[in-house]
Design a protein around this motif. Structure first.
Motif, mmCIF file in Angstrom:
data_model
loop_
_atom_site.group_PDB
_atom_site.id
_atom_site.type_symbol
_atom_site.label_atom_id
_atom_site.label_comp_id
_atom_site.label_asym_id
_atom_site.label_seq_id
_atom_site.Cartn_x
_atom_site.Cartn_y
_atom_site.Cartn_z
ATOM 1 N N PHE A 19 0.906 -1.180 0.171
ATOM 2 C CA PHE A 19 0.115 -0.059 -0.168
ATOM 3 C C PHE A 19 0.937 1.091 -0.030
ATOM 4 O O PHE A 19 0.616 2.214 -0.824
ATOM 5 C CB PHE A 19 -0.977 -0.096 1.170
ATOM 6 N N SER A 20 1.848 1.245 0.891
ATOM 7 C CA SER A 20 2.639 2.463 1.136
ATOM 8 C C SER A 20 3.846 2.562 0.172
ATOM 9 O O SER A 20 4.495 3.307 -0.436
ATOM 10 C CB SER A 20 3.173 2.797 2.402
ATOM 11 N N LYS A 21 4.331 1.008 -0.422
ATOM 12 C CA LYS A 21 5.553 0.833 -0.966
ATOM 13 C C LYS A 21 6.729 1.188 -0.162
ATOM 14 O O LYS A 21 7.558 1.515 -0.791
ATOM 15 C CB LYS A 21 5.752 1.576 -2.496
ATOM 16 N N PHE A 22 6.291 1.493 0.959
ATOM 17 C CA PHE A 22 7.720 2.203 1.832
ATOM 18 C C PHE A 22 8.109 1.087 2.752
ATOM 19 O O PHE A 22 7.522 0.524 3.738
ATOM 20 C CB PHE A 22 7.054 3.237 2.611
ATOM 21 N N LYS A 23 9.489 0.402 2.425
ATOM 22 C CA LYS A 23 9.976 -0.952 2.925
ATOM 23 C C LYS A 23 10.948 -0.295 4.001
ATOM 24 O O LYS A 23 11.914 0.476 3.820
ATOM 25 C CB LYS A 23 10.678 -1.593 1.724
ATOM 26 N N VAL A 24 10.693 -0.940 5.252
ATOM 27 C CA VAL A 24 11.576 -0.878 6.414
ATOM 28 C C VAL A 24 11.785 -2.064 6.889
ATOM 29 O O VAL A 24 11.278 -3.319 7.048
ATOM 30 C CB VAL A 24 10.643 -0.088 7.384
ATOM 31 N N GLY A 25 13.066 -2.066 7.693
ATOM 32 C CA GLY A 25 13.823 -3.250 8.053
ATOM 33 C C GLY A 25 14.412 -2.857 9.670
ATOM 34 O O GLY A 25 14.785 -1.543 9.539
ATOM 35 N N ALA A 26 14.242 -3.685 10.424
ATOM 36 C CA ALA A 26 14.792 -3.386 11.842
ATOM 37 C C ALA A 26 15.474 -4.449 12.467
ATOM 38 O O ALA A 26 15.265 -5.782 12.080
ATOM 39 C CB ALA A 26 13.776 -3.017 12.737
ATOM 40 N N ALA A 27 16.566 -4.187 13.137
ATOM 41 C CA ALA A 27 17.097 -5.538 13.809
ATOM 42 C C ALA A 27 17.627 -5.239 15.316
ATOM 43 O O ALA A 27 17.867 -3.880 15.401
ATOM 44 C CB ALA A 27 18.477 -5.912 12.933
ATOM 45 N N ILE A 28 17.593 -5.900 16.167
ATOM 46 C CA ILE A 28 17.904 -5.488 17.658
ATOM 47 C C ILE A 28 18.904 -6.923 17.876
ATOM 48 O O ILE A 28 18.799 -7.847 17.596
ATOM 49 C CB ILE A 28 16.507 -5.435 18.351
ATOM 50 N N GLU A 29 19.562 -6.258 18.588
ATOM 51 C CA GLU A 29 20.675 -7.248 19.211
ATOM 52 C C GLU A 29 20.732 -7.416 20.876
ATOM 53 O O GLU A 29 20.599 -6.301 21.527
ATOM 54 C CB GLU A 29 22.154 -6.658 19.002
ATOM 55 N N ASP A 30 20.701 -8.463 21.374
ATOM 56 C CA ASP A 30 20.667 -8.682 22.900
ATOM 57 C C ASP A 30 22.063 -8.911 23.531
ATOM 58 O O ASP A 30 23.025 -8.739 22.679
ATOM 59 C CB ASP A 30 19.720 -10.138 23.347
ATOM 60 N N GLU A 31 22.096 -9.082 24.601
ATOM 61 C CA GLU A 31 23.399 -8.998 25.460
ATOM 62 C C GLU A 31 24.248 -10.013 24.903
ATOM 63 O O GLU A 31 25.560 -9.777 25.033
ATOM 64 C CB GLU A 31 23.096 -8.862 26.890
ATOM 65 N N SER A 32 23.552 -11.096 24.388
ATOM 66 C CA SER A 32 24.563 -12.329 24.021
ATOM 67 C C SER A 32 24.974 -12.049 22.554
ATOM 68 O O SER A 32 25.725 -13.030 21.943
ATOM 69 C CB SER A 32 24.057 -13.625 24.256
ATOM 70 N N GLY A 33 24.521 -11.142 21.757
ATOM 71 C CA GLY A 33 24.852 -10.984 20.408
ATOM 72 C C GLY A 33 23.885 -11.546 19.401
ATOM 73 O O GLY A 33 23.995 -11.264 18.376
ATOM 74 N N ARG A 34 22.677 -12.103 19.967
ATOM 75 C CA ARG A 34 21.651 -12.763 18.920
ATOM 76 C C ARG A 34 21.089 -11.452 18.477
ATOM 77 O O ARG A 34 20.707 -10.441 19.173
ATOM 78 C CB ARG A 34 20.875 -13.260 19.896
ATOM 79 N N ILE A 35 20.907 -11.600 17.146
ATOM 80 C CA ILE A 35 20.095 -10.620 16.424
ATOM 81 C C ILE A 35 18.651 -11.083 16.133
ATOM 82 O O ILE A 35 18.432 -12.103 15.636
ATOM 83 C CB ILE A 35 20.980 -10.392 15.276
ATOM 84 N N PHE A 36 17.772 -10.121 16.169
ATOM 85 C CA PHE A 36 16.321 -10.405 15.620
ATOM 86 C C PHE A 36 16.026 -9.454 14.943
ATOM 87 O O PHE A 36 16.367 -8.193 15.144
ATOM 88 C CB PHE A 36 15.321 -10.623 16.910
ATOM 89 N N THR A 37 15.292 -9.768 13.983
ATOM 90 C CA THR A 37 14.820 -8.803 12.718
ATOM 91 C C THR A 37 13.474 -8.494 12.650
ATOM 92 O O THR A 37 12.596 -9.667 12.850
ATOM 93 C CB THR A 37 15.527 -9.196 11.241
ATOM 94 N N GLY A 38 13.141 -7.763 11.950
ATOM 95 C CA GLY A 38 11.704 -7.307 11.424
ATOM 96 C C GLY A 38 11.511 -6.440 10.430
ATOM 97 O O GLY A 38 12.314 -5.884 9.992
ATOM 98 N N CYS A 39 10.386 -6.642 9.589
ATOM 99 C CA CYS A 39 10.020 -5.830 8.500
ATOM 100 C C CYS A 39 8.513 -5.096 8.777
ATOM 101 O O CYS A 39 7.791 -5.877 9.441
ATOM 102 C CB CYS A 39 10.390 -6.611 7.151
ATOM 103 N N ASN A 40 8.187 -3.980 8.196
ATOM 104 C CA ASN A 40 6.835 -3.587 8.188
ATOM 105 C C ASN A 40 5.904 -4.491 7.369
ATOM 106 O O ASN A 40 6.511 -5.235 6.275
ATOM 107 C CB ASN A 40 6.620 -2.278 7.587
ATOM 108 N N VAL A 41 4.989 -4.787 8.094
ATOM 109 C CA VAL A 41 3.886 -5.958 7.545
ATOM 110 C C VAL A 41 2.821 -4.841 7.473
ATOM 111 O O VAL A 41 1.922 -4.863 8.621
ATOM 112 C CB VAL A 41 3.636 -7.121 8.329
ATOM 113 N N GLU A 42 2.236 -4.538 6.216
ATOM 114 C CA GLU A 42 0.865 -3.926 6.107
ATOM 115 C C GLU A 42 -0.192 -4.912 5.975
ATOM 116 O O GLU A 42 -0.266 -5.937 5.489
ATOM 117 C CB GLU A 42 0.950 -2.795 4.974
ATOM 118 N N ASN A 43 -1.462 -4.044 5.979
ATOM 119 C CA ASN A 43 -2.744 -4.790 5.932
ATOM 120 C C ASN A 43 -3.627 -3.932 5.154
ATOM 121 O O ASN A 43 -3.533 -2.469 5.436
ATOM 122 C CB ASN A 43 -3.192 -5.020 7.458
#
Ligand code: THU
Length: 127
Positions: A19-43
């Motif tokens: 809908f927006s065509k606006f793509k975003v990505g995110a990543a967060i890192e915990d204290e042990s160095g594990r990385i978790f990612t996300g993207c926008n999910v439109e509806n």
């Protein structure tokens, strides 16, 4: 470029943003160095859209991770895209005053402390 920024840029590719065509990505890192990612999910209702940052946080929490040290947000803008207000509240809840790096597709970056983007937060300390 560091792994966290690479992860945010890679996650952006998975954005569901018809809908927006606006793509975003995110990543967060915990204290042990594990990385978790996300993207926008439109509806199609628009209002049920989830931002990349919240997807990354909720994925991480649901996997049992805690104590996040670094956050990265990736988008294709010259003026680097910051988290929206709702995401700042959620990031504060789970990451506190973490380091937040914004990045674009050219590799331009800016680094902030979350406290500077989200001053005087409401949080559990008031409850
Ligand atoms: N969006 C994010 O995923 N993160 C942000 O920080 C800003 C906005 C998404 C929501 C929507 O899918 C699209 O970008 C346009 O607002």
């Amino acid at each position: 470029m560091n792994k966290l920024l690479e992860a945010a840029l890679a996650a952006r590719q998975n954005a569901h943003a018809p809908f927006s065509k606006f793509k975003v990505g995110a990543a967060i890192e915990d204290e042990s160095g594990r990385i978790f990612t996300g993207c926008n999910v439109e509806n199609a209702t628009y209002g049920l859209t989830l931002c990349a940052e919240r997807v990354a946080v909720f994925k991480a929490i649901s996997e049992g991770a805690r104590n996040f040290k670094r956050i990265a947000v990736a988008a294709d803008t010259g003026v680097l895209t910051p988290p929206c207000g709702a995401c700042r509240q959620i990031l504060w809840e789970f990451c506190g005053d973490a380091e937040l790096t914004l990045v674009n597709l050219q590799g331009k970056t800016e680094v902030f402390q979350l406290r500077d983007l989200f001053p005087r937060p409401f949080d559990a300390s008031f409850l």
